[in-house]
Design an enzyme around this catalytic site. Structure first.
Site, PDB file in Angstrom:
ATOM      1  N   HIS A 286       0.874  -1.183  -0.002  1.00  7.80           N
ATOM      2  CA  HIS A 286      -0.061   0.048   0.186  1.00  7.80           C
ATOM      3  C   HIS A 286       0.846   1.258   0.094  1.00  7.80           C
ATOM      4  CE1 HIS A 286      -3.470  -2.379   1.922  1.00  7.80           C
ATOM      5  NE2 HIS A 286      -3.731  -2.320   0.831  1.00  7.80           N
ATOM      6  N   TYR A 451       3.360   0.372   5.137  1.00  7.95           N
ATOM      7  CA  TYR A 451       3.978  -0.961   5.993  1.00  7.95           C
ATOM      8  C   TYR A 451       3.079  -2.222   5.793  1.00  7.95           C
ATOM      9  CZ  TYR A 451       4.944   3.567   8.419  1.00  7.95           C
ATOM     10  OH  TYR A 451       5.414   4.924   8.552  1.00  7.95           O
ATOM     11  N   HIS A 452       2.622  -2.254   4.457  1.00  8.87           N
ATOM     12  CA  HIS A 452       1.693  -3.512   4.234  1.00  8.87           C
ATOM     13  C   HIS A 452       2.057  -4.276   2.913  1.00  8.87           C
ATOM     14  CE1 HIS A 452      -1.752  -1.061   6.039  1.00  8.87           C
ATOM     15  NE2 HIS A 452      -0.977  -1.425   7.067  1.00  8.87           N
ATOM     16  N   PRO A 453       3.388  -4.779   3.109  1.00 12.83           N
ATOM     17  CA  PRO A 453       4.099  -5.649   2.008  1.00 12.83           C
ATOM     18  C   PRO A 453       3.160  -6.869   2.090  1.00 12.83           C
ATOM     19  CG  PRO A 453       5.749  -5.455   3.514  1.00 12.83           C
ATOM     20  CD  PRO A 453       4.645  -4.521   4.029  1.00 12.83           C
TER      21      PRO A 453
END
Length: 515
Positions: A286, A451-453
């Site tokens: 994201h 911070y959403h890999p």
């Protein structure tokens, strides 16, 4: 050391696995974590998470240069501590909507299949309109104890713009706005380690091994037999090795262990155990840009770190330091053709720039704009022994257009009557871009990760996927991946909630294989 199960990574999913697998006293479980204990005040105190960035509690990753982001290398924090990134995150419990899981098209993973696992995890404190949440799970979900006055103004601004108010955020559809549900218990962060690991620690069949970096999975032929690590003798697994090291760590360990694209493994000097070309591919994240304006009144989080606020937090568990920073959200569609929200607006009652690492120079408020369903794809790869992270941000043109439309919506929020008492002019580094071209330039020059890999060990029913619907790594035995890396596409939400769900469902799948 021999165990039935060896779990690598004590993060959002790994703590779940450690708890659920060790419920059976007849099996032994080892949980191996590179970081240490989660006993630092800044972990417990919700507003303190940015103080953990670029410390020993953080893997402190840096991406490859991003050609569509002005050639920048981006900082990617990831938790290196018990609880993993759930000990460093902004505590937002946002599952996404029904379409997120139905669109995967994988048997056993549609929304109605995974909903019981979300509910199993959840312990909703306060309202639970419509029975959206579980009520007696280990993970506390609550409202913020001391939301900022500007957050109430943001919610009124959303109403003024005609967005629907959500009775509860985490239902089947989530078009609209809401205060953010947070993983807190009485004003204190409630991580996966708090919810799942700590209650399981007294069990004699669970061993938690910290400060140990796993270097590779060992194999006997194509059967996983354990892990080699920085701390000495290998740890052996009689039944299974389970990777729960996240969207960077899990594909990296697979490749370092000889499972991946053969040419890339050979180039990195790694003997090939099994060729599985999609390992590390399909990486998604994201991406977020934001609108930051001065606040006309001195009421924001800019002065949160006072002695009075610290005492209020320590004694009463209330006040500004209980904030998660992202206090409210709105999920919107940038066009009627979108099948579900494609942009998330996150309101922060402070100037959230540079990951919170730069001290604020004054009072400001922020509306972050998050691209929920990126068309762009990246990869996790190898450069010798080192990991390469290339998210491929904005390599698909629709991503830029959607972010520009999202920034326009954020600017509309600040133009409302509800925000007029608070919203002033642009605050540096935001300079007030107006045209589509200027807004696109702002995205390219300043956008950062949310911070959403996810997605780098794609789950699928097809032979090309990295893991099958039971989360078993294809082509080998005794090895699974159970974390956000298995998600085929990102959810229209945040990744902590689905990672916990995947941990819950993954534990059941592992248990089912014993019978």
């Amino acid at each position: 050391m021999d165990y039935d199960y060896v779990i690598v990574g004590a993060g959002s999913a790994g703590c779940v696995l450690a708890n659920r697998l060790s419920e059976d006293p007849g099996v032994s479980v080892a949980l191996v974590e590179a970081g240490g204990k989660d006993d630092k005040l800044e972990i417990r105190m919700p507003a303190g998470f940015s103080k953990l960035f670029k410390t020993d509690y953080d893997w402190n990753y840096t991406t490859a240069k991003q050609s569509e982001l002005s050639g920048r290398e981006l900082y990617w924090p990831r938790g290196r501590v018990l609880g993993g990134s759930s000990s460093l995150n902004a505590q937002m419990w946002v599952r996404g909507c029904q379409r997120d899981y139905d669109q995967w098209g994988i048997p056993g993973w549609a929304y109605d299949d995974v909903l019981p696992y979300f509910n199993r995890a959840e312990r909703r404190v306060g309202s639970n309109r419509g029975g959206v949440y579980g009520g007696d799970g280990p993970l506390y979900i609550s409202e913020l104890r001391s939301p900022n006055v500007t957050t109430a103004a943001f919610l009124l601004a959303c109403e003024e713009l005609g967005y629907p108010r959500l009775a509860e955020l985490n239902g089947r559809a989530h078009d609209g706005y809401s205060p953010t549900p947070v993983t807190q218990n009485r004003g204190r962060r409630w991580s996966s380690a708090d919810a799942y690991l700590r209650p399981a620690l007294p069990r004699p069949n669970l061993s938690v091994i910290t400060g140990v970096t796993v270097e590779r999975v060992t194999f006997d032929g194509r059967r996983a037999t354990g892990v080699e690590h920085s701390g000495g003798a290998p740890i052996r697994a009689r039944r299974e090795v389970v990777l729960a090291a996240g969207a960077i760590g899990s594909p990296y360990l697979l490749m370092r262990s000889g499972v991946g694209a053969a040419d890339e493994l050979r180039a990195a000097g790694v003997p090939v155990v099994h060729e599985l070309p999609e390992v590390g591919k399909n990486l998604q994240d994201h991406l977020s840009a934001g609108v930051v304006v001065e606040c006309r009144r001195p009421v924001t989080l800019s002065k949160a770190e006072s002695v009075a606020n610290l005492l209020r937090y320590l004694v009463l568990r209330s006040g500004m330091l209980t904030t998660n920073v992202g206090e409210a959200v709105a999920f919107i569609r940038t066009s009627p053709e979108e099948p579900a929200p494609d942009i998330e607006l996150i309101f922060a009652p402070g100037p959230f720039v540079d990951h919170g690492l730069t001290p604020p120079t004054g009072h400001a408020i922020t509306v972050g704009v998050v691209l929920l369903q990126p068309d762009s794809r990246g990869r996790v790869g190898l450069n010798g022994p080192d990991v390469v992270i290339d998210p491929g941000y904005l390599t698909a043109e629709p991503d830029v257009r959607r972010l520009v439309e999202g920034l326009k919506a954020a600017k509309q929020v600040f133009a409302t009557t509800a925000m007029k008492p608070y919203a002033g002019g642009p605050m540096a580094p935001y300079w007030g871009p107006e045209s589509d071209e200027e807004l696109a330039r702002w995205v390219r020059e300043r956008a950062e990760t949310l911070y959403h890999p996810a997605g780098s060990c794609r789950m699928g029913a097809d032979d090309g996927s990295v893991v099958d619907p039971a989360l078993r790594v294809r082509g080998v035995e005794g090895l699974r991946v159970v974390d956000a890396s298995v998600m085929p596409t990102l959810n229209r939400g945040h990744t902590h909630a689905p990672a916990v769900m995947i941990g819950e469902k993954g534990a059941d799948l592992i248990k089912a294989a014993r019978t």
